[in-house]
Design a protein around this motif. Structure first.
Motif, short mmCIF file in Angstrom:
data_model
loop_
_atom_site.label_atom_id
_atom_site.label_comp_id
_atom_site.label_asym_id
_atom_site.label_seq_id
_atom_site.Cartn_x
_atom_site.Cartn_y
_atom_site.Cartn_z
N LEU A 175 5.89 25.38 20.11
CA LEU A 175 5.35 24.05 19.84
C LEU A 175 5.54 23.74 18.37
CD1 LEU A 175 3.69 21.61 20.96
CD2 LEU A 175 1.64 22.85 20.23
N GLU A 176 6.33 22.70 18.08
CA GLU A 176 6.54 22.25 16.70
C GLU A 176 5.60 21.08 16.44
OE1 GLU A 176 8.47 23.51 14.38
OE2 GLU A 176 9.52 25.02 15.59
N GLY A 177 4.50 21.35 15.78
CA GLY A 177 3.49 20.32 15.57
C GLY A 177 3.99 19.20 14.69
N ALA A 178 3.79 17.97 15.13
CA ALA A 178 4.22 16.81 14.36
C ALA A 178 3.06 15.85 14.08
CB ALA A 178 5.34 16.07 15.08
N LYS A 179 1.88 16.17 14.59
CA LYS A 179 0.74 15.28 14.38
C LYS A 179 -0.06 15.70 13.16
CE LYS A 179 0.11 14.06 19.26
NZ LYS A 179 -0.82 14.07 20.41
N GLY A 180 -0.79 14.75 12.58
CA GLY A 180 -1.69 15.07 11.48
C GLY A 180 -2.77 16.03 11.95
N TYR A 181 -3.37 16.72 10.99
CA TYR A 181 -4.28 17.81 11.32
C TYR A 181 -5.52 17.36 12.10
CZ TYR A 181 -1.61 20.71 8.04
OH TYR A 181 -0.63 21.42 7.40
N ALA A 182 -5.97 16.12 11.91
CA ALA A 182 -7.15 15.64 12.62
C ALA A 182 -6.92 15.65 14.13
CB ALA A 182 -7.52 14.24 12.16
N MET A 183 -5.68 15.45 14.53
CA MET A 183 -5.33 15.48 15.96
C MET A 183 -4.78 16.84 16.37
SD MET A 183 -3.50 11.80 15.72
CE MET A 183 -3.18 12.17 13.99
N ALA A 184 -4.05 17.49 15.48
CA ALA A 184 -3.34 18.72 15.85
C ALA A 184 -4.26 19.90 16.09
CB ALA A 184 -2.32 19.07 14.76
N LEU A 185 -5.33 20.04 15.28
CA LEU A 185 -6.15 21.24 15.36
C LEU A 185 -6.81 21.38 16.72
CD1 LEU A 185 -7.33 23.74 14.05
CD2 LEU A 185 -9.14 22.33 13.09
N TRP A 220 0.82 -1.21 0.00
CA TRP A 220 0.00 0.00 0.00
C TRP A 220 0.85 1.26 0.00
CZ3 TRP A 220 -5.31 -0.12 -0.30
CH2 TRP A 220 -5.92 -1.36 -0.08
N ASN A 221 0.31 2.33 -0.58
CA ASN A 221 0.89 3.66 -0.49
C ASN A 221 0.02 4.53 0.41
OD1 ASN A 221 2.83 2.96 -2.44
ND2 ASN A 221 1.52 3.66 -4.11
N ILE A 222 0.63 5.30 1.28
CA ILE A 222 -0.09 6.35 1.99
C ILE A 222 0.02 7.61 1.15
CG2 ILE A 222 -0.18 7.79 4.06
CD1 ILE A 222 0.98 5.48 5.65
N LEU A 223 -1.10 8.22 0.83
CA LEU A 223 -1.10 9.44 0.03
C LEU A 223 -0.92 10.67 0.92
CD1 LEU A 223 -3.98 8.55 -2.46
CD2 LEU A 223 -1.52 8.07 -2.63
N ASN A 224 -0.57 11.79 0.30
CA ASN A 224 -0.34 13.01 1.07
C ASN A 224 -1.54 13.38 1.94
OD1 ASN A 224 2.26 13.47 0.16
ND2 ASN A 224 1.65 14.86 -1.47
N LEU A 225 -2.74 13.19 1.40
CA LEU A 225 -3.94 13.50 2.18
C LEU A 225 -3.96 12.71 3.48
CD1 LEU A 225 -6.80 14.71 2.52
CD2 LEU A 225 -7.66 12.74 1.24
N GLY A 226 -3.68 11.41 3.39
CA GLY A 226 -3.71 10.57 4.57
C GLY A 226 -2.64 10.93 5.58
N ALA A 227 -1.42 11.20 5.07
CA ALA A 227 -0.33 11.55 5.98
C ALA A 227 -0.62 12.86 6.69
CB ALA A 227 0.97 11.64 5.19
N LEU A 228 -1.04 13.87 5.94
CA LEU A 228 -1.25 15.19 6.52
C LEU A 228 -2.39 15.19 7.52
CD1 LEU A 228 0.13 17.93 6.12
CD2 LEU A 228 -1.72 18.55 4.59
N LEU A 229 -3.39 14.37 7.28
CA LEU A 229 -4.57 14.36 8.13
C LEU A 229 -4.41 13.45 9.34
CD1 LEU A 229 -7.50 15.52 8.12
CD2 LEU A 229 -8.20 13.37 7.07
#
Length: 485
Positions: A259-269, A215-224
């Motif tokens: 704070l240097e955010g390292a989590k995907g946006y679903a958790m970071a926001l 499988w490939n993780i796409l940018n959308l999945g990684a960022l989110l």
């Protein structure tokens, strides 16, 4: 090269050897002439985009008929690095992140050149763009149909669909992505198997199938959904949200929190908004209508402008990501890329996003307001708290939205008063609350009874700057609309 990369390349080579040379594949012996390789990079990158491929390939050590013969070419030798790689970096425009890899295949030594599909414009080598026609490499300008197809593909290029990490087992995908958060925020039951989870993710555009049942993780999945963006490329890691607190009103002051955010946006926001609100000083906002203890900025305003920065950023600008800076007198949220709507129409016009899939999923997750209702709620909440009008700035391929902490009307500049007057007229117009009037502007600014002339002066200034207009010329006192109404 680690074992996982070597295994993937073995599978990749065997897959490519089942094909013949075409628009996205070239076999070579030992020819490493920089000009020939440069033309191939241009042609294959352009053709990969035309044929909706993420990558195109050159394989050294393979005959034209697909038989492995091995190669002496070593891309890591100093001479090759200095000549070949330097020439490619110097003469390929826009630049390509091409990857040479040496593979010790059982049938012979092979060098793979993996060429990413172009994303911004036709790739040129030494000032000329090339394309593949079968296994030939002519100039792109000689084939207008290919040129038109390529330009059309570039116009609909979607960064979210690019591969962030490839050749992963299903277990590894679920180790890298916080799949529990996805199902929780979208209010869906968690599937009982890896297979079912990946079916959901594939349909959502979070992952895609790779070769060899991987499988490939796409940018959308990684960022989110990335548990840690540092598990992906540096460019993706830089898209994490950075938050900095200064003990003063400018960047020369001491930094008190970072704070240097390292989590995907679903958790970071959610975490970031909560973190900001915990840091914000509690203060009594004094106004004619509202007198209560609250944070310096409305929480909904913070959430929406941070979400706006995440959703509307230009992902193709590398080395930059969303940034939140808290000063004593303001909160500044920045993102790479200029807005697709004019800055003076960001409140009323429906938002135009470069990242529609990201925006859609974040709305379904409840991380931001429904489309077209976010920025007006920012202004509405700011007006309710009688804060200075937010400012929208675009410059140097970036966008800033600034929230200002409370100051009384007497401390506002003329420009700040006019900006607030214009935004008040916009809000009145788009939420159907009637028209901007002297009385409503007095409430917005907290102007006490007997001082209504102060609001009148602001309205006159806004009229003179053509920020607002008389709603009914036959009844001038009936109120005002924004200039575009």
């Amino acid at each position: 090269m680690n074992n996982s990369e070597n295994t993937r390349d073995m599978v990749l080579i065997d897959t490519l050897l089942c094909k013949v040379e075409d628009e996205c594949l070239e076999f070579k012996g030992n020819n490493i002439d920089p000009r020939i390789v440069g033309k191939l990079c241009s042609a294959l990158s352009n053709s990969a985009r035309i044929y909706d491929k993420n990558y195109a390939y050159v394989l050294w050590g393979v005959n034209d008929d697909g038989v492995i013969v091995g190669t002496d070419f070593n891309p890591d030798l100093s001479d090759n690095k200095d000549i070949l790689k330097f020439k490619l970096a110097q003469k390929l425009k826009p630049s390509l992140d091409c990857d040479f890899r040496v593979v010790q295949h059982p049938k012979g030594r092979i060098v793979i050149l993996e060429i990413p599909a172009t994303t911004l414009s036709p790739v040129e080598f030494d000032g000329t763009a090339y394309v593949r026609i079968g296994s030939a490499t002519p100039k792109l300008s000689d084939h207008s149909n290919k040129m038109q197809t390529l330009i059309g593909k570039l116009q609909v290029y979607v960064w979210e669909k690019e591969v962030a990490k490839s050749f992963l087992t299903s277990l590894k995908v679920l180790e890298l992505l916080n799949y529990e958060v996805y199902f929780k925020l979208t209010d869906q039951s968690l599937p009982q198997s890896e297979v079912e989870i990946l079916k959901y993710f594939e349909a959502e555009g979070i992952v895609e199938k790779d070769i060899g049942n991987k499988w490939n993780i796409l940018n959308l999945g990684a960022l989110l959904l990335a548990k840690d963006l540092n598990d992906f490329s540096t460019s993706l890691a830089r898209k994490g949200v950075r938050f900095t607190v200064y003990n003063g009103n400018n960047k020369s002051e001491t930094i008190t929190n970072r704070l240097e955010g390292a989590k995907g946006y679903a958790m970071a926001l959610e975490g970031l908004v909560k973190y900001i609100n915990e840091i914000l000083r509690k203060s009594e906002v004094i106004g004619e209508v509202f007198r209560e203890v609250k944070t310096s900025f409305p929480q909904i305003a913070i959430r929406e402008i941070v979400a706006n920065a995440l959703i509307h950023q230009d992902m193709t600008i590398t080395g930059a990501g969303p940034q939140v800076e808290l000063f004593n007198n303001r909160l500044v949220v920045s993102n790479p890329g200029e807005p697709l709507n004019p800055v003076d129409r960001m409140i009323d016009l429906p938002p135009r996003s470069r990242n529609e899939k990201l925006a859609g999923i974040m709305r379904r997750m409840g991380l931001c307001e429904e489309q077209g209702s976010g920025m007006d709620k920012v202004i509405y909440s700011v007006e309710a708290a009688q804060l200075p009008a937010p400012q929208f700035i675009t410059s140097h391929h970036s966008t800033q939205i600034i929230l200002y902490s409370y100051r009384p009307f007497s401390d506002l500049t003329t420009d700040e008063r006019m900006r607030a007057c214009y935004q008040h007229a916009v809000i009145k117009y788009i939420v159907g609350e009637g028209r901007l009037k002297n009385s409503s502007l007095c409430v917005r600014f907290g102007i006490a009874k007997g001082n209504e002339s102060q609001a009148t002066k602001v309205i006159k200034s806004a009229l003179s700057k053509k920020l607002i207009k008389i709603a009914d010329t036959e009844s001038p006192r009936s109120g005002y609309w924004p200039f575009w109404a």
